[in-house]
Scaffold this active site. Structure first.
Site, PDB file in Angstrom:
ATOM      1  CE  LYS A 176      -2.878   1.415   0.763  1.00  0.00           C
ATOM      2  NZ  LYS A 176      -1.850   2.315   0.216  1.00  0.00           N
TER       3      LYS A 176
HETATM    4  C1  E4P Z   1      -2.176   3.572  -2.759  1.00  0.00           C
HETATM    5  O1  E4P Z   1      -3.016   3.222  -2.002  1.00  0.00           O
HETATM    6  C2  E4P Z   1      -1.220   2.656  -3.409  1.00  0.00           C
HETATM    7  O2  E4P Z   1      -0.342   2.123  -2.468  1.00  0.00           O
HETATM    8  C3  E4P Z   1      -0.506   3.432  -4.471  1.00  0.00           C
HETATM    9  O3  E4P Z   1      -1.458   4.115  -5.248  1.00  0.00           O
HETATM   10  C4  E4P Z   1       0.423   2.589  -5.344  1.00  0.00           C
HETATM   11  O4  E4P Z   1       0.878   3.408  -6.381  1.00  0.00           O
HETATM   12  P1  E4P Z   1       2.113   3.005  -7.332  1.00  0.00           P
HETATM   13  O5  E4P Z   1       1.697   1.868  -8.180  1.00  0.00           O
HETATM   14  O6  E4P Z   1       2.366   4.258  -8.120  1.00  0.00           O
HETATM   15  O7  E4P Z   1       3.250   2.657  -6.410  1.00  0.00           O
END
Ligand code: E4P
Length: 218
Positions: free
Chosen positions: A87
């Site tokens: 990622k």
């Molecule tokens: C996932 O890939 C993201 O990092 C995550 O969904 C972010 O979520 P949040 O906005 O609830 O922190």
């Protein structure tokens, strides 16, 4: 549409996997910190533990922000397990690294995406997945799901292979709206996945069926 769980909590991952509907996992440094996972060795081990629960893509996020450091960190993460997806944040050096990973056959998830413009860059760089953060967009008084629609439309027009992974899901209705919008994947907390089960008429109907059965059968 594929279902990923958005957590680093092993119990939540096991529970979602036990439903038989889980296709993968996303994590981020905040989710790892929430579980108290610290120190490189423990963090890497935790990713392997997740990979051993779910037979599907597991996103592990780099914390480097400079091209060669992202590449080195991403290669280390990718070597942990065949299911690891690296990622990478939506920054210039991140896009360059995504291109490098794509050329090397390493899967990537381009994260922190808040516009169609950024999603076009991710697709052009060869990202395997792109993560628009719909909940955070809603939090700032825009409609996050509209961004999913826009990206799906653009990707379809040009045949981009990058999968649209709707992230930052806050509730079950987000999941349904992302399904309508054509998202390839939704990544959700366990509570939003479990919320999909809920309908009062199901509860009332089941109670009546069981009561009628008991009337005759004791
Ligand atoms: C996932 O890939 C993201 O990092 C995550 O969904 C972010 O979520 P949040 O906005 O609830 O922190």
């Amino acid at each position: 549409m594929k279902f990923f769980i958005d957590t680093a909590n092993l119990n939540d991952i096991r529970e979602a996997a036990s439903l038989g509907i889980l296709d993968g996992v996303t994590t981020n440094p905040s989710l790892m910190a929430k579980e108290g996972i610290k120190g490189e060795e423990n963090i890497l081990k935790h990713y392997v533990d997740i990979c051993n629960i779910v037979n599907g893509p597991v996103s592990a996020e780099v914390i480097s922000t400079e091209y060669s450091a992202i590449v080195a960190e991403g290669k280390k993460l990718a070597a942990l397990h065949p299911n690891i997806v690296v990622k990478v944040p939506m920054i210039k050096d991140g896009i360059k690294a995504i291109r490098h990973f794509a050329d090397e056959g390493i899967k990537t998830n381009c994260t922190l995406v808040f516009s169609a413009a950024q999603a076009i860059l991710a697709a052009k760089a060869g990202a395997t997945m792109v993560s628009p953060f719909i909940g955070r967009i809603d939090d700032s008084n825009w409609d996050g799901v509209q961004l999913i629609e826009q990206i799906v439309h653009i990707y379809n027009l040009y045949g981009f292979k990058t999968e649209v992974l709707a992230a930052s899901i806050r509730n079950s209705m987000h999941i349904v709206r992302c399904a309508e919008a054509g998202a390839d994947i939704v990544t959700c907390p366990l509570s939003s996945i479990l919320g999909l089960f809920n309908h009062p008429l199901t509860d009332i109907g089941l109670e009546k069926f069981l009561a009628d059965y008991r009337k005759l059968n004791g």
